[in-house]
Design an enzyme around this catalytic site. Structure first.
Site, mmCIF file in Angstrom:
data_model
loop_
_atom_site.group_PDB
_atom_site.id
_atom_site.type_symbol
_atom_site.label_atom_id
_atom_site.label_comp_id
_atom_site.label_asym_id
_atom_site.label_seq_id
_atom_site.Cartn_x
_atom_site.Cartn_y
_atom_site.Cartn_z
ATOM 1 N N HIS A 1 0.804 -1.225 0.000
ATOM 2 C CA HIS A 1 0.000 0.000 0.000
ATOM 3 C C HIS A 1 0.836 1.273 0.000
ATOM 4 C CE1 HIS A 1 0.869 -0.095 4.347
ATOM 5 N NE2 HIS A 1 0.653 1.197 4.319
HETATM 6 C C1 UD1 Z 1 -2.327 5.715 5.155
HETATM 7 C C2 UD1 Z 1 -1.057 6.364 5.731
HETATM 8 C C3 UD1 Z 1 0.054 5.337 5.765
HETATM 9 C C4 UD1 Z 1 -0.375 4.079 6.490
HETATM 10 C C5 UD1 Z 1 -1.663 3.541 5.891
HETATM 11 C C6 UD1 Z 1 -2.168 2.376 6.706
HETATM 12 C C7 UD1 Z 1 -0.624 8.754 5.328
HETATM 13 C C8 UD1 Z 1 0.129 9.714 4.519
HETATM 14 N N1 UD1 Z 1 -0.599 7.471 4.904
HETATM 15 O O1 UD1 Z 1 -2.034 5.376 3.820
HETATM 16 O O2 UD1 Z 1 1.171 5.872 6.441
HETATM 17 O O3 UD1 Z 1 0.642 3.112 6.366
HETATM 18 O O4 UD1 Z 1 -2.661 4.578 5.913
HETATM 19 O O5 UD1 Z 1 -3.023 1.566 6.004
HETATM 20 O O6 UD1 Z 1 -1.239 9.120 6.299
HETATM 21 N N2 UD1 Z 1 -9.234 4.602 0.613
HETATM 22 C C9 UD1 Z 1 -10.437 3.931 0.554
HETATM 23 N N3 UD1 Z 1 -11.094 3.707 1.726
HETATM 24 C C10 UD1 Z 1 -10.633 4.132 2.937
HETATM 25 C C11 UD1 Z 1 -9.417 4.832 2.966
HETATM 26 C C12 UD1 Z 1 -8.730 5.056 1.803
HETATM 27 O O7 UD1 Z 1 -10.887 3.521 -0.508
HETATM 28 O O8 UD1 Z 1 -11.297 3.881 3.958
HETATM 29 C C13 UD1 Z 1 -8.467 4.797 -0.650
HETATM 30 C C14 UD1 Z 1 -8.730 6.144 -1.308
HETATM 31 O O9 UD1 Z 1 -8.713 5.950 -2.682
HETATM 32 C C15 UD1 Z 1 -7.510 6.940 -0.904
HETATM 33 C C16 UD1 Z 1 -6.416 5.889 -0.801
HETATM 34 O O10 UD1 Z 1 -7.071 4.718 -0.350
HETATM 35 O O11 UD1 Z 1 -7.207 7.947 -1.831
HETATM 36 C C17 UD1 Z 1 -5.296 6.267 0.147
HETATM 37 O O12 UD1 Z 1 -5.801 6.541 1.464
HETATM 38 P P1 UD1 Z 1 -4.977 7.474 2.477
HETATM 39 O O13 UD1 Z 1 -5.632 7.449 3.809
HETATM 40 O O14 UD1 Z 1 -4.744 8.785 1.863
HETATM 41 O O15 UD1 Z 1 -3.579 6.784 2.567
HETATM 42 P P2 UD1 Z 1 -3.190 5.248 2.761
HETATM 43 O O16 UD1 Z 1 -2.547 4.796 1.514
HETATM 44 O O17 UD1 Z 1 -4.358 4.496 3.291
HETATM 45 N N1 UDP Z 2 -3.639 -5.702 8.943
HETATM 46 C C1 UDP Z 2 -4.893 -6.274 9.050
HETATM 47 N N2 UDP Z 2 -5.516 -6.705 7.900
HETATM 48 C C2 UDP Z 2 -4.960 -6.592 6.663
HETATM 49 C C3 UDP Z 2 -3.671 -5.997 6.566
HETATM 50 C C4 UDP Z 2 -3.048 -5.549 7.712
HETATM 51 O O1 UDP Z 2 -5.417 -6.414 10.154
HETATM 52 O O2 UDP Z 2 -5.583 -6.994 5.673
HETATM 53 C C5 UDP Z 2 -2.956 -5.221 10.162
HETATM 54 C C6 UDP Z 2 -1.596 -5.822 10.409
HETATM 55 O O3 UDP Z 2 -1.690 -7.009 11.174
HETATM 56 C C7 UDP Z 2 -0.867 -4.719 11.145
HETATM 57 C C8 UDP Z 2 -1.484 -3.444 10.609
HETATM 58 O O4 UDP Z 2 -2.718 -3.839 9.997
HETATM 59 O O5 UDP Z 2 -1.118 -4.785 12.534
HETATM 60 C C9 UDP Z 2 -0.586 -2.785 9.612
HETATM 61 O O6 UDP Z 2 -1.259 -1.758 8.983
HETATM 62 P P1 UDP Z 2 -0.848 -1.187 7.549
HETATM 63 O O7 UDP Z 2 -0.025 -2.181 6.834
HETATM 64 O O8 UDP Z 2 -2.098 -0.713 6.918
HETATM 65 O O9 UDP Z 2 -0.023 0.137 7.930
HETATM 66 P P2 UDP Z 2 1.481 0.445 8.348
HETATM 67 O O10 UDP Z 2 1.853 -0.421 9.487
HETATM 68 O O11 UDP Z 2 2.333 0.243 7.144
HETATM 69 O O12 UDP Z 2 1.429 1.890 8.699
#
Ligand code: UD1
Ligand code: UDP
Length: 355
Positions: free
Chosen positions: A202
């Site tokens: 992601h």
């Molecule tokens: C965010 C965090 C990242 C973290 C990740 C955990 C920032 C800059 N990034 O990344 O550090 O590792 O969360 O998972 O804060 N979207 C949906 N549904 C949702 C949320 C998001 O469809 O509920 C889609 C949207 O298209 C959105 C994209 O995911 O544009 C990215 O979402 P965003 O919250 O901006 O960043 P993440 O990639 O989720």
């Molecule tokens: N996780 C989850 N379901 C998934 C993928 C991740 O419960 O399908 C959990 C995972 O066990 C970990 C956390 O989400 O505890 C990690 O989150 P993510 O990878 O979204 O973010 P990051 O740690 O990179 O910020």
């Protein structure tokens, strides 16, 4: 004392769950959900399965560019802090919700506690690295998960308020892995322990960049083994935008994001894990599952030093080679604490708020 916890993204719900439980024994906690993650599979399922109290507020900021998203959070959080007047604000990790929470608070002269302080990848092109640095420099209490994190802060001149507590995700894993034994997820996917790979992707650098995402999907299609791929909505969106659906072939099983307990069970039983997630690198290490990290750098450097994690970026050849050959040989150190980080953090908060 009144503590406001500001959370908004999947890993923050997991980090906040045990701390919230501990906090509420001695303090009044209000939970502000920024709404950064809003899909049930990225938000509600974690509140339900980890018994996190329902947020007192949800700002519903939704997805947008970094500036718009962070700006909307800042406006909404400031309004709530003026209304609720907490004694301390707690922020978690390194997302835009973390940065907005810390910035809104510090401008109102409300003390900030940062859970998971001091992490550095030394890669400023990562939005998370900027969020970490700025949040640490605004915080009064810095809860560092590892000795490396304490040393990173020291190099930036931050020593006041720094506490080595251990890692709250380690606490969460220890607490939940027993419950995860009840999971039926392997049966649902019709897979046997240690007979499949687990992958998550992601990170902005892997999703928004068509070449990187394409390389990763091509590598998957050439891997012989079954690969379980719970797909983050960001990645799903960019597979469509870059027109890469046709690259998904072979043994990859794509599924929506999975609840934490089922996901832990999938991790524990995987032969190897491929990921660009921060939290999953740690969980793989703790569960003693070899981890192949789809990044050029990591803030969880101990997992690399100990030989249980390898950095391969988005290089197709390296990914395939390591899927076939990577085999950790060395013993692990105990780097993430003693599983009592949440309690330590709350004890420190209690002493701080009594000052
Ligand atoms: C965010 C965090 C990242 C973290 C990740 C955990 C920032 C800059 N990034 O990344 O550090 O590792 O969360 O998972 O804060 N979207 C949906 N549904 C949702 C949320 C998001 O469809 O509920 C889609 C949207 O298209 C959105 C994209 O995911 O544009 C990215 O979402 P965003 O919250 O901006 O960043 P993440 O990639 O989720
Ligand atoms: N996780 C989850 N379901 C998934 C993928 C991740 O419960 O399908 C959990 C995972 O066990 C970990 C956390 O989400 O505890 C990690 O989150 P993510 O990878 O979204 O973010 P990051 O740690 O990179 O910020």
């Amino acid at each position: 004392m009144k503590i406001a916890s500001i959370i908004g993204a999947r890993p923050q719900f997991i980090k906040a769950a045990l701390i919230s439980k501990e906090l509420r024994k001695e303090h009044d906690e209000i939970i502000i959900h920024t709404g950064q993650h809003y899909d049930d599979e990225l938000s509600k399922i974690f509140f339900d399965s980890l018994n996190i109290p329902k947020p007192d507020y949800n700002l519903g900021v939704d997805s947008s560019s970094h500036g718009i998203q962070t700006g909307k959070m800042l406006i909404g959080i400031e309004e709530l802090l003026l209304k609720e007047k907490p004694d301390l604000v707690l922020v978690y990790g390194d997302t835009n919700s973390t940065l907005a929470g810390a910035l809104a608070s510090v401008k109102l002269h409300i003390s900030v506690g940062h859970v998971e302080a001091g992490l550095r990848s030394f890669d400023r092109s990562m939005p998370e690295e900027i969020n970490r640095i700025l949040t640490d420099h605004m915080s009064d209490l810095l809860f560092a998960p590892t000795e490396t994190a304490v040393a990173n802060l020291k190099k930036e001149g931050i020593t006041n308020g720094v506490h080595l507590t251990g890692d709250v995700m380690y606490d969460a894993l220890l607490h939940n892995i027993k419950i995860a034994e009840e999971s039926k997820i392997l049966e649902q996917f019709n897979i046997e322990p240690k007979q499949y790979l687990l992958i998550t992707v992601h990170r902005q650098s892997n999703t928004d960049d068509a070449e990187n995402l394409s390389n990763i999907l091509e590598a998957l299609s050439e891997i012989e083994e079954k690969v379980i791929f719970p797909i983050h909505p960001r990645t799903k969106k960019f597979i469509d935008i870059h027109g890469l659906k046709r690259k998904i072939k072979g043994n990859a099983v794509l599924t929506k994001p999975i609840g934490y307990l089922d996901f832990l069970w999938l991790e524990k039983n995987a032969k190897k894990i491929l990921t660009d997630s921060g939290g999953i690198q740690k969980e793989a290490y703790i569960l003693k599952v070899p981890c192949i990290t789809l990044r050029e750098n990591t803030e969880w450097i101990e997992t690399i030093e100990d030989g249980w994690n390898v950095l391969v970026g988005a290089d197709k050849k390296e990914i395939i080679e390591n899927v076939n050959e990577f085999a950790p040989k060395t013993k692990q150190r105990n780097v993430f604490g003693d599983g009592k980080a949440s309690k330590k953090i709350v004890d420190i908060i209690t002493s701080f708020t009594k000052l």
